[in-house]
Design an enzyme around this catalytic site. Structure first.
Site, PDB file in Angstrom:
ATOM      1  N   LYS A 116      31.724  31.100  27.858  1.00  0.00           N
ATOM      2  CA  LYS A 116      31.896  32.304  28.667  1.00  0.00           C
ATOM      3  C   LYS A 116      30.694  33.251  28.567  1.00  0.00           C
ATOM      4  O   LYS A 116      30.267  33.814  29.572  1.00  0.00           O
ATOM      5  CB  LYS A 116      33.168  33.057  28.254  1.00  0.00           C
ATOM      6  CG  LYS A 116      34.409  32.186  28.195  1.00  0.00           C
ATOM      7  CD  LYS A 116      34.840  31.678  29.568  1.00  0.00           C
ATOM      8  CE  LYS A 116      35.930  30.651  29.460  1.00  0.00           C
ATOM      9  NZ  LYS A 116      35.655  29.319  29.955  1.00  0.00           N
ATOM     10  N   GLU A 200      35.042  43.036  27.030  1.00  0.00           N
ATOM     11  CA  GLU A 200      34.894  43.466  28.423  1.00  0.00           C
ATOM     12  C   GLU A 200      35.746  44.694  28.670  1.00  0.00           C
ATOM     13  O   GLU A 200      36.804  44.858  28.080  1.00  0.00           O
ATOM     14  CB  GLU A 200      35.389  42.369  29.398  1.00  0.00           C
ATOM     15  CG  GLU A 200      34.409  41.260  29.650  1.00  0.00           C
ATOM     16  CD  GLU A 200      34.931  40.245  30.667  1.00  0.00           C
ATOM     17  OE1 GLU A 200      36.012  40.468  31.254  1.00  0.00           O
ATOM     18  OE2 GLU A 200      34.254  39.238  30.866  1.00  0.00           O
ATOM     19  N   HIS A 235      49.031  32.984  32.954  1.00  0.00           N
ATOM     20  CA  HIS A 235      47.721  32.365  33.145  1.00  0.00           C
ATOM     21  C   HIS A 235      47.779  30.983  33.778  1.00  0.00           C
ATOM     22  O   HIS A 235      46.788  30.265  33.802  1.00  0.00           O
ATOM     23  CB  HIS A 235      46.926  32.320  31.834  1.00  0.00           C
ATOM     24  CG  HIS A 235      46.781  33.676  31.215  1.00  0.00           C
ATOM     25  ND1 HIS A 235      46.109  34.701  31.842  1.00  0.00           N
ATOM     26  CD2 HIS A 235      47.259  34.190  30.068  1.00  0.00           C
ATOM     27  CE1 HIS A 235      46.180  35.778  31.083  1.00  0.00           C
ATOM     28  NE2 HIS A 235      46.864  35.500  30.007  1.00  0.00           N
ATOM     29  N   ARG A 292      34.465  21.612  37.634  1.00  0.00           N
ATOM     30  CA  ARG A 292      35.272  20.428  37.989  1.00  0.00           C
ATOM     31  C   ARG A 292      35.914  20.635  39.354  1.00  0.00           C
ATOM     32  O   ARG A 292      35.876  21.728  39.912  1.00  0.00           O
ATOM     33  CB  ARG A 292      36.395  20.271  36.956  1.00  0.00           C
ATOM     34  CG  ARG A 292      37.276  21.514  36.905  1.00  0.00           C
ATOM     35  CD  ARG A 292      38.603  21.314  36.204  1.00  0.00           C
ATOM     36  NE  ARG A 292      39.479  22.438  36.476  1.00  0.00           N
ATOM     37  CZ  ARG A 292      39.505  23.587  35.813  1.00  0.00           C
ATOM     38  NH1 ARG A 292      38.664  23.775  34.809  1.00  0.00           N
ATOM     39  NH2 ARG A 292      40.336  24.542  36.149  1.00  0.00           N
TER      40      ARG A 292
HETATM   41  C1  MV4 Z   1      40.333  40.018  32.732  1.00  0.00           C
HETATM   42  C2  MV4 Z   1      41.356  40.809  33.278  1.00  0.00           C
HETATM   43  C3  MV4 Z   1      41.103  42.150  33.437  1.00  0.00           C
HETATM   44  N1  MV4 Z   1      39.921  42.663  33.050  1.00  0.00           N
HETATM   45  N2  MV4 Z   1      39.172  40.577  32.381  1.00  0.00           N
HETATM   46  C4  MV4 Z   1      42.886  36.055  32.124  1.00  0.00           C
HETATM   47  C5  MV4 Z   1      42.451  34.667  31.826  1.00  0.00           C
HETATM   48  C6  MV4 Z   1      40.979  34.725  31.760  1.00  0.00           C
HETATM   49  N3  MV4 Z   1      40.371  33.547  32.284  1.00  0.00           N
HETATM   50  C7  MV4 Z   1      40.573  35.981  32.423  1.00  0.00           C
HETATM   51  N4  MV4 Z   1      41.738  36.797  32.524  1.00  0.00           N
HETATM   52  C8  MV4 Z   1      41.655  38.112  32.832  1.00  0.00           C
HETATM   53  N5  MV4 Z   1      40.490  38.711  32.528  1.00  0.00           N
HETATM   54  C9  MV4 Z   1      38.992  41.865  32.533  1.00  0.00           C
HETATM   55  N6  MV4 Z   1      37.845  42.409  32.139  1.00  0.00           N
HETATM   56  C10 MV4 Z   1      42.554  40.186  33.641  1.00  0.00           C
HETATM   57  C11 MV4 Z   1      42.710  38.842  33.404  1.00  0.00           C
HETATM   58  C12 MV4 Z   1      43.975  38.289  33.772  1.00  0.00           C
HETATM   59  C13 MV4 Z   1      44.068  37.316  34.750  1.00  0.00           C
HETATM   60  C14 MV4 Z   1      42.947  36.820  35.394  1.00  0.00           C
HETATM   61  C15 MV4 Z   1      43.057  35.867  36.355  1.00  0.00           C
HETATM   62  C16 MV4 Z   1      44.305  35.382  36.695  1.00  0.00           C
HETATM   63  C17 MV4 Z   1      45.431  35.850  36.069  1.00  0.00           C
HETATM   64  C18 MV4 Z   1      45.337  36.817  35.080  1.00  0.00           C
HETATM   65  C19 MV4 Z   1      46.482  37.295  34.469  1.00  0.00           C
HETATM   66  C20 MV4 Z   1      46.366  38.249  33.513  1.00  0.00           C
HETATM   67  C21 MV4 Z   1      45.114  38.742  33.156  1.00  0.00           C
END
Ligand code: MV4
Length: 499
Positions: A116, A200, A235, A292
């Protein structure tokens, strides 16, 4: 072009890939674990070879066994599908050593974009907007806390090796920082064998919008537009659609350009996805790259008319992409739901077992990608995805109507499925208005089910149930036609709706 492709996967995606092979006149080679001997991908492939016991560590994750099959069967390429080895750079390296073509990006590109923090640094260099935060793994927790204070809470701690929300901690206030840092690190160490975390700024209720890209080995990189994947449960994506209901041609161009710049900076080839968070003001921030083919690729296929798997194969064979991305505009609207063998009454716990009867929907605008059949037993060893139901329509409204109609045609008996969840989502006002974000579904599921039915209607439903049961039995005794089981399943389902 290749003569024979080994498909290092199982289930619906193995079936999807072998279909592309068949259309291209390429022989397909399946591999299978002990519990997959009777699986659909094994039945449909031109050849199939065993690679070990049920646990994926001893079969689908064994690069040595897969390479042995590739050599003995004479395969000139390997498609990894998604999951399992798809994002493990050791597979393209093993392929390179043995003169087999890996259908996907190079090991170097996977590494440049996989971690990441590496992805964030590359994004910065490519002038792709990232969420404010640290560029590297946190070495000094006190310095990171200082940064959190200056950005303002809430902040999010994320695992460098992360994914799927593991090793992620939301920090609301300064006094919680040190404990959250320790928790995130130890969870990351447990899950990924790597305790590194980074920081973040936390975005409230963003949308998850991702850009599908294709890059050939001659320097052409194109965007195929976006998929909206905001409807997720813990997620895990539940519904995906294309185009995103909030997209404008201008925003699509800016996000597509950003994704293409990033892919170029990473020396990327083949199909990939650049994930973004989009806030209420239409600001977008790079999240991560998936190196992918993704589960939800069919919605992009339905609105672009392209076959992504065939294009992946052509790119790996050294062909040039036959189009520029300025020529690609989505046509109509597509939406996918993921049907799982899981029990909505029991916290969506996996519900493997034998499929006693089933009927899949069809008709205008409906596509079903699946790896199951009646009489097959869903094993408990893998992700219990049964079927992807994809609807296409001229408008979002027509697509939703077709999807609802298709869900009503769908029946399975013998196992529990999450079908009812989709009926619920597709009737929600927020969803119909496309007012969704990444927390939306988890919040919906925390609310009690609306319109709990009265005792009187339950009694009525029980009476109908008794009458239907009698009618079904009589029918079965008199005729015993093969379709009677479908009817039975259909009635059973109507009852479930009443109850
Ligand atoms: C975040 C976010 C809010 N702010 N980053 C969740 C899994 C990971 N791959 C990234 N995720 C998130 N990152 C910041 N700075 C909220 C999420 C997140 C989320 C992102 C995509 C799809 C579903 C989600 C569900 C909860 C939180």
């Amino acid at each position: 072009m290749f003569l024979k492709i080994l498909i290092a996967n199982r289930g619906e995606i193995a079936v999807r890939i072998l279909r592309a092979c068949r259309e291209l006149g390429i022989r397909s080679v399946a591999v299978f674990s002990d519990v997959d001997r009777n699986s659909l991908h094994v039945r449909l492939a031109d050849e199939a070879y065993p690679i070990g016991p049920a646990p994926s560590r001893e079969s689908y994750l064994r690069i040595d066994k897969i390479m042995d099959v590739a050599r003995s069967a004479g395969c000139d390429a390997i498609h990894p599908g998604y999951g399992f080895l798809a994002e493990n750079p050791a597979l393209p390296r093993a392929c390179a050593d043995r003169g087999v073509t890996f259908i996907g990006p190079s090991a170097d590109a996977m590494e440049a974009l996989g971690a990441k923090t590496a992805g964030r640094q590359l994004a910065r260099r490519a002038e792709v907007p990232t969420v404010p935060g640290t560029q590297d793994a946190i070495e000094d927790p006190e310095a990171a806390q200082e940064l959190a204070r200056s950005m303002g809470y809430p902040v999010l701690l994320k695992a460098v090796a992360g994914g799927g929300g593991k090793g992620m901690r939301l920090v609301d206030a300064d006094r919680d920082f040190a404990a959250a840092f320790r928790d995130a690190s130890s969870e990351a160490l447990n899950a990924f064998g790597n305790a590194s975390v980074y920081l973040e700024k936390y975005l409230e209720r963003p949308r998850h919008i991702e850009i599908q890209i294709l890059a050939d080995s001659h320097g052409r990189v194109v965007s195929l537009g976006e998929r909206e994947c905001s409807v997720q449960r813990r997620h895990q994506k539940v519904i995906e659609e294309a185009p995103s209901p909030i997209m404008t041609p201008e925003l699509r161009k800016r996000m597509g350009d950003a994704a293409v710049r990033l892919a170029r900076a990473g020396g990327y080839t083949n199909a990939g996805t650049v994930e973004f968070l989009v806030d209420a003001h239409y600001n977008f921030y790079f999240l991560e790259v998936n190196t992918r083919l993704q589960v939800e690729h069919p919605v992009t296929e339905q609105v672009t008319g392209l076959d992504l798997v065939k294009l992946q194969i052509a790119i790996a064979a050294g062909h040039r992409l036959p189009f520029a991305w300025e020529t690609i505009t989505p046509r109509g609207h597509a939406m996918e739901v993921r049907l799982y063998a899981e029990d909505p009454e029991n916290n969506f716990f996996p519900s493997p077992g034998k499929i006693l009867s089933r009927h899949a929907p069809s008709g205008p605008g409906i596509r079903v990608d699946e790896g199951v059949y009646e009489g097959w037993t869903v094993p408990m060893d893998y992700d219990p995805l049964l079927s992807k139901l994809i609807a296409w329509g001229n408008s979002r409204e027509e697509t939703i109507a077709r999807l609802r109609r298709a869900l009503d045609e769908y029946s399975t008996a013998g196992i529990k499925t999450n079908l009812a969840l989709f009926r619920r989502i597709l009737a929600e006002r927020d969803f119909l208005r496309a007012e969704i974000h990444t927390k939306w579904l988890d919040e919906l599921l925390r609310r009690p089910q609306p319109a709990a039915q009265s005792d009187a209607s339950r009694t009525d439903a029980a009476a109908v149930a008794a009458a239907l049961w009698q009618a079904t039995r009589n029918g079965a005794a008199e005729t015993a036609k093969p379709e009677s089981r479908w009817k039975h399943a259909g009635r059973h389902q109507q009852l479930e709706r009443l109850l």
